[in-house]
Design a protein around this motif. Structure first.
Motif, PDB file in Angstrom:
ATOM      1  N   GLU A  33       0.847  -1.202   0.000  1.00  0.00           N
ATOM      2  CA  GLU A  33       0.000   0.000   0.000  1.00  0.00           C
ATOM      3  C   GLU A  33       0.886   1.256   0.000  1.00  0.00           C
ATOM      4  OE1 GLU A  33      -2.793  -0.747   3.210  1.00  0.00           O
ATOM      5  OE2 GLU A  33      -3.333  -2.690   2.380  1.00  0.00           O
ATOM      6  N   ASP A  34       0.606   2.223   0.874  1.00  0.00           N
ATOM      7  CA  ASP A  34       1.332   3.497   0.815  1.00  0.00           C
ATOM      8  C   ASP A  34       2.788   3.401   1.266  1.00  0.00           C
ATOM      9  OD1 ASP A  34      -0.872   4.710  -0.218  1.00  0.00           O
ATOM     10  OD2 ASP A  34      -1.438   5.781   1.607  1.00  0.00           O
ATOM     11  N   ALA A  35       3.176   2.279   1.863  1.00  0.00           N
ATOM     12  CA  ALA A  35       4.593   2.104   2.216  1.00  0.00           C
ATOM     13  C   ALA A  35       5.459   1.930   0.971  1.00  0.00           C
ATOM     14  CB  ALA A  35       4.773   0.909   3.147  1.00  0.00           C
ATOM     15  N   CYS A  36       4.827   1.673  -0.188  1.00  0.00           N
ATOM     16  CA  CYS A  36       5.603   1.567  -1.436  1.00  0.00           C
ATOM     17  C   CYS A  36       6.443   2.824  -1.683  1.00  0.00           C
ATOM     18  CB  CYS A  36       4.675   1.366  -2.629  1.00  0.00           C
ATOM     19  SG  CYS A  36       3.852  -0.229  -2.629  1.00  0.00           S
ATOM     20  N   TYR A  37       5.950   3.968  -1.210  1.00  0.00           N
ATOM     21  CA  TYR A  37       6.699   5.217  -1.444  1.00  0.00           C
ATOM     22  C   TYR A  37       8.056   5.207  -0.751  1.00  0.00           C
ATOM     23  CZ  TYR A  37       2.286   6.878  -3.366  1.00  0.00           C
ATOM     24  OH  TYR A  37       1.150   7.008  -4.124  1.00  0.00           O
ATOM     25  N   ALA A  38       8.209   4.340   0.243  1.00  0.00           N
ATOM     26  CA  ALA A  38       9.512   4.238   0.910  1.00  0.00           C
ATOM     27  C   ALA A  38      10.552   3.581   0.000  1.00  0.00           C
ATOM     28  CB  ALA A  38       9.383   3.442   2.210  1.00  0.00           C
ATOM     29  N   LEU A  47      14.591   3.535   5.047  1.00  0.00           N
ATOM     30  CA  LEU A  47      14.789   2.081   5.040  1.00  0.00           C
ATOM     31  C   LEU A  47      16.188   1.680   5.512  1.00  0.00           C
ATOM     32  CD1 LEU A  47      13.071   1.099   1.662  1.00  0.00           C
ATOM     33  CD2 LEU A  47      12.077   1.153   3.953  1.00  0.00           C
ATOM     34  N   ALA A  48      16.978   2.656   5.919  1.00  0.00           N
ATOM     35  CA  ALA A  48      18.380   2.374   6.258  1.00  0.00           C
ATOM     36  C   ALA A  48      18.508   1.349   7.386  1.00  0.00           C
ATOM     37  CB  ALA A  48      19.090   3.675   6.652  1.00  0.00           C
ATOM     38  N   ALA A  49      17.535   1.335   8.298  1.00  0.00           N
ATOM     39  CA  ALA A  49      17.627   0.443   9.463  1.00  0.00           C
ATOM     40  C   ALA A  49      17.350  -1.015   9.114  1.00  0.00           C
ATOM     41  CB  ALA A  49      16.634   0.906  10.538  1.00  0.00           C
ATOM     42  N   PHE A  50      16.914  -1.288   7.887  1.00  0.00           N
ATOM     43  CA  PHE A  50      16.435  -2.634   7.575  1.00  0.00           C
ATOM     44  C   PHE A  50      17.415  -3.431   6.722  1.00  0.00           C
ATOM     45  CE2 PHE A  50      12.830   0.293   8.156  1.00  0.00           C
ATOM     46  CZ  PHE A  50      12.450  -0.176   9.408  1.00  0.00           C
ATOM     47  N   GLY A  51      18.641  -2.913   6.611  1.00  0.00           N
ATOM     48  CA  GLY A  51      19.752  -3.694   6.086  1.00  0.00           C
ATOM     49  C   GLY A  51      19.546  -4.331   4.726  1.00  0.00           C
ATOM     50  N   GLY A  52      18.782  -3.704   3.870  1.00  0.00           N
ATOM     51  CA  GLY A  52      18.603  -4.256   2.536  1.00  0.00           C
ATOM     52  C   GLY A  52      17.668  -5.450   2.484  1.00  0.00           C
ATOM     53  N   ARG A  53      17.077  -5.811   3.601  1.00  0.00           N
ATOM     54  CA  ARG A  53      16.154  -6.953   3.596  1.00  0.00           C
ATOM     55  C   ARG A  53      14.721  -6.436   3.440  1.00  0.00           C
ATOM     56  NH1 ARG A  53      19.512  -7.557   7.687  1.00  0.00           N
ATOM     57  NH2 ARG A  53      17.952  -7.449   9.319  1.00  0.00           N
ATOM     58  N   VAL A  54      14.488  -5.831   2.272  1.00  0.00           N
ATOM     59  CA  VAL A  54      13.217  -5.143   2.024  1.00  0.00           C
ATOM     60  C   VAL A  54      12.677  -5.532   0.659  1.00  0.00           C
ATOM     61  CG1 VAL A  54      12.078  -2.896   1.862  1.00  0.00           C
ATOM     62  CG2 VAL A  54      14.051  -3.177   3.388  1.00  0.00           C
ATOM     63  N   SER A  55      11.379  -5.826   0.604  1.00  0.00           N
ATOM     64  CA  SER A  55      10.691  -6.066  -0.658  1.00  0.00           C
ATOM     65  C   SER A  55       9.511  -5.122  -0.757  1.00  0.00           C
ATOM     66  CB  SER A  55      10.180  -7.508  -0.748  1.00  0.00           C
ATOM     67  OG  SER A  55      11.247  -8.426  -0.668  1.00  0.00           O
ATOM     68  N   VAL A  56       9.028  -4.966  -1.994  1.00  0.00           N
ATOM     69  CA  VAL A  56       7.851  -4.143  -2.225  1.00  0.00           C
ATOM     70  C   VAL A  56       6.857  -4.967  -3.039  1.00  0.00           C
ATOM     71  CG1 VAL A  56       8.808  -3.075  -4.317  1.00  0.00           C
ATOM     72  CG2 VAL A  56       7.052  -1.862  -3.003  1.00  0.00           C
ATOM     73  N   LEU A  57       5.568  -4.776  -2.768  1.00  0.00           N
ATOM     74  CA  LEU A  57       4.534  -5.530  -3.477  1.00  0.00           C
ATOM     75  C   LEU A  57       4.328  -4.907  -4.865  1.00  0.00           C
ATOM     76  CD1 LEU A  57       2.444  -7.835  -3.289  1.00  0.00           C
ATOM     77  CD2 LEU A  57       0.832  -6.153  -2.348  1.00  0.00           C
ATOM     78  N   SER A  58       4.558  -5.718  -5.901  1.00  0.00           N
ATOM     79  CA  SER A  58       4.595  -5.168  -7.270  1.00  0.00           C
ATOM     80  C   SER A  58       3.291  -4.500  -7.662  1.00  0.00           C
ATOM     81  CB  SER A  58       4.969  -6.263  -8.269  1.00  0.00           C
ATOM     82  OG  SER A  58       4.063  -7.340  -8.198  1.00  0.00           O
ATOM     83  N   GLU A  59       2.149  -5.098  -7.337  1.00  0.00           N
ATOM     84  CA  GLU A  59       0.884  -4.507  -7.811  1.00  0.00           C
ATOM     85  C   GLU A  59       0.622  -3.162  -7.147  1.00  0.00           C
ATOM     86  OE1 GLU A  59      -1.632  -7.856  -6.908  1.00  0.00           O
ATOM     87  OE2 GLU A  59      -2.518  -6.811  -5.193  1.00  0.00           O
ATOM     88  N   ASP A  60       1.049  -2.992  -5.909  1.00  0.00           N
ATOM     89  CA  ASP A  60       0.844  -1.703  -5.245  1.00  0.00           C
ATOM     90  C   ASP A  60       1.826  -0.651  -5.772  1.00  0.00           C
ATOM     91  OD1 ASP A  60      -1.211  -2.768  -3.831  1.00  0.00           O
ATOM     92  OD2 ASP A  60      -0.180  -2.848  -1.903  1.00  0.00           O
ATOM     93  N   ALA A  62       3.098  -0.747  -8.852  1.00  0.00           N
ATOM     94  CA  ALA A  62       2.686  -0.471 -10.234  1.00  0.00           C
ATOM     95  C   ALA A  62       1.517   0.507 -10.269  1.00  0.00           C
ATOM     96  CB  ALA A  62       2.317  -1.777 -10.935  1.00  0.00           C
ATOM     97  N   SER A  63       0.516   0.292  -9.401  1.00  0.00           N
ATOM     98  CA  SER A  63      -0.667   1.156  -9.428  1.00  0.00           C
ATOM     99  C   SER A  63      -0.315   2.586  -9.042  1.00  0.00           C
ATOM    100  CB  SER A  63      -1.757   0.599  -8.512  1.00  0.00           C
ATOM    101  OG  SER A  63      -1.307   0.552  -7.174  1.00  0.00           O
ATOM    102  N   ARG A  64       0.797   2.761  -8.330  1.00  0.00           N
ATOM    103  CA  ARG A  64       1.232   4.100  -7.910  1.00  0.00           C
ATOM    104  C   ARG A  64       2.261   4.700  -8.868  1.00  0.00           C
ATOM    105  NH1 ARG A  64      -0.653   1.333  -3.820  1.00  0.00           N
ATOM    106  NH2 ARG A  64      -1.588   2.355  -2.011  1.00  0.00           N
TER     107      ARG A  64
END
Lengths: 96, 138, 133
Positions: A33-38, A47-60, A62-64
Motif C-alpha cells: 500500500e502506501d509504504a511503497c513510497y519508501a 529504510l536504512a535500518a532494515f539492512g537491505g532486507r526489504v521487498s515491495v509488493l509489485s501490484e501496489d 505499479a498502481s502508484r
C-alpha cells in the motif's frame, strides 16, 4: 525470523522508528500500500535500518506509478510472492 | 526463496480496514484469494474495528468496482472460510444480525450468513488454531 | 537479602508469553488502544499468558491522571486498571518513546519496564504470537 508488513508512507516516520526497534537480524520487511513510497531512492534513509532486507509488493508499486523508479536494493514480489513470504517466515507482524 | 516448495498452511486473517475507505480490506481479499490459489487454507477472517463494515449486506458499490462483501462471501462458499465479525465492534457501529436486531428491538438487520457475529474469543481461537495470522489495517 | 522473582534483572531476560500485544496509539483520539487492550483482556480470560509493549504514542496510555472525555468517552485508564485482575502484569515500554516525549517511568500509573531497541527486538522475537494495535 519474522516478516514485517508495513503500509504507511515514510512521512509517518514514527512508525518506521518503532518498527526498527523490533526488527531482528534475520527479519524481512515487505512494503505494501502506501509504504511503497519508501522504496523510492529519495526515501532511502527511511529504510536504512532494515539492512537491505526489504521487498515491495509489485501490484501496489505499479498502481502508484513507481515500478520504474524503485531503489536498486528493494526486491519486487507479486501477490503470490507475498503469500510465499508469509509461508517462509513463521511469524508476520503488521505495522500501520 | 519464493520458488521453493512449502507445506500447505492454515491462515487466519484479521481485518481492521473499512471497505472502500482504505486499501487494507482489498489487500486482505487479494491476499486470501492468492493464498487459496496456492493451495493454502484460509480458515477464518476476523473483522474487527472498522473492518466490521465489510459484513454489511447492504453494501452497494458502483458496478465497476470490486464488491468486497461479495468477494468475502465467495471465499466462504468456495473455500469454507469462516467470516467472523466482532459483535462488540459491530454493534457499536450498527452492524446487526437478525438475532441481535430482535434482541435490541430493531426493525432491520444487515449481517447475514456466511458473516457471523461473534466474540473476541473466536479471534483468540483463530490465533491459536492456525499456522499464520496476518493483519490488514487501514 | 535474597533475590526474589520481582528483581529487575529477571525481568530483562526475554520471556515467552502466549501473546504479546504492541500498543502504538494514544488513548481518546481513536479506539485503537481500547480495542487492542480488549483483545489482551479476552486472551487473558481464555487462559493465555499476555504481555503488553507500549511504543510510540502508546506510552501515553500509561500516563497518570487520565480521565473520561467530555462526551463520556471511557478512555483506557479504567481498562488498564483491570490488567492486574486478568494477570496481565508484564508491561514494557519503549525507552526511546519515553525519552522523545519527555516522560520517565515515574510519570506512569502502572509499573513497567523500559526497554532499549535491542531489548525490544529480543522481546518481540521471543513471542509465539504478536498483535499490534
Amino acid at each position: 525470523m519474522m516478516l514485517h508488513l508495513l503500509n504507511r508512507s515514510p512521512q509517518f516516520d514514527g512508525i518506521y522508528w518503532d518498527l526498527s526497534e523490533a526488527f531482528g537480524a534475520e527479519d524481512h520487511l515487505l512494503l505494501i500500500e502506501d509504504a511503497c513510497y519508501a522504496a523510492l531512492p529519495a526515501a532511502a534513509a527511511s529504510l536504512a535500518a532494515f539492512g537491505g532486507r526489504v521487498s515491495v509488493l509489485s501490484e501496489d508499486a505499479a498502481s502508484r506509478g513507481l515500478l520504474d523508479r524503485l531503489s536498486d536494493g528493494v526486491t519486487v514480489v507479486d501477490m503470490a510472492g507475498f503469500v510465499a513470504l508469509t509461508a517462509t517466515f513463521p511469524r508476520s507482524l503488521s505495522w500501520f | 526463496m519464493i520458488d521453493r516448495p512449502y507445506d500447505v498452511l492454515s491462515y487466519a486473517l484479521l481485518v481492521h480496514a473499512a471497505p472502500y475507505s482504505e486499501q487494507g480490506a482489498l489487500s486482505a481479499l487479494r491476499f486470501a484469494q492468492a493464498a487459496v490459489a496456492q493451495g493454502h487454507r484460509v480458515s477464518s477472517v476476523f473483522f474487527y474495528r472498522d473492518g466490521v463494515h465489510n459484513a454489511s449486506m447492504l453494501m452497494a458499490p458502483p458496478q465497476d468496482e470490486v464488491h468486497l462483501a461479495e468477494g468475502w462471501r465467495s471465499l466462504a462458499q468456495e473455500h469454507g472460510t469462516e467470516l467472523l465479525v466482532c459483535v462488540a465492534a459491530g454493534l457499536r457501529r450498527g452492524l446487526m444480525s437478525a438475532e441481535e436486531s430482535a434482541r435490541h428491538g430493531r426493525e432491520a438487520h444487515n449481517v447475514e450468513p456466511p458473516f457471523v457475529l461473534t466474540g473476541l474469543g473466536q479471534l483468540v481461537d483463530a490465533m491459536l488454531g492456525n499456522d499464520r495470522v496476518i493483519t490488514f489495517a487501514p | 537479602m535474597t533475590d526474589d522473582e520481582t528483581a529487575p534483572a529477571a525481568d530483562t531476560q526475554p520471556i515467552s508469553l502466549d501473546l504479546l500485544v504492541i500498543l502504538r496509539h494514544p488513548p481518546h483520539g481513536s479506539s485503537w488502544l481500547r480495542e487492542g487492550v480488549d483483545v489482551a483482556l479476552v486472551a487473558a480470560a481464555f487462559g493465555q499468558a499476555v504481555g503488553l509493549l507500549f511504543q510510540g504514542d502508546g506510552v501515553f496510555a500509561l500516563v497518570e491522571g487520565q480521565g473520561a472525555g467530555p462526551l463520556g468517552q471511557k478512555g483506557t485508564h479504567a481498562q488498564l486498571a483491570m490488567l492486574e485482575m486478568y494477570d496481565i502484569e508484564r508491561l514494557w515500554v519503549s525507552a526511546s518513546a519515553l525519552r522523545a516525549r519527555g516522560l520517565t517511568l515515574a510519570d506512569l500509573a502502572l509499573p513497567a519496564l523500559a526497554l532499549e531497541a535491542d531489548e525490544i527486538d529480543h522481546l518481540v522475537h521471543a513471542q509465539p504470537r504478536t498483535l499490534l494495535f
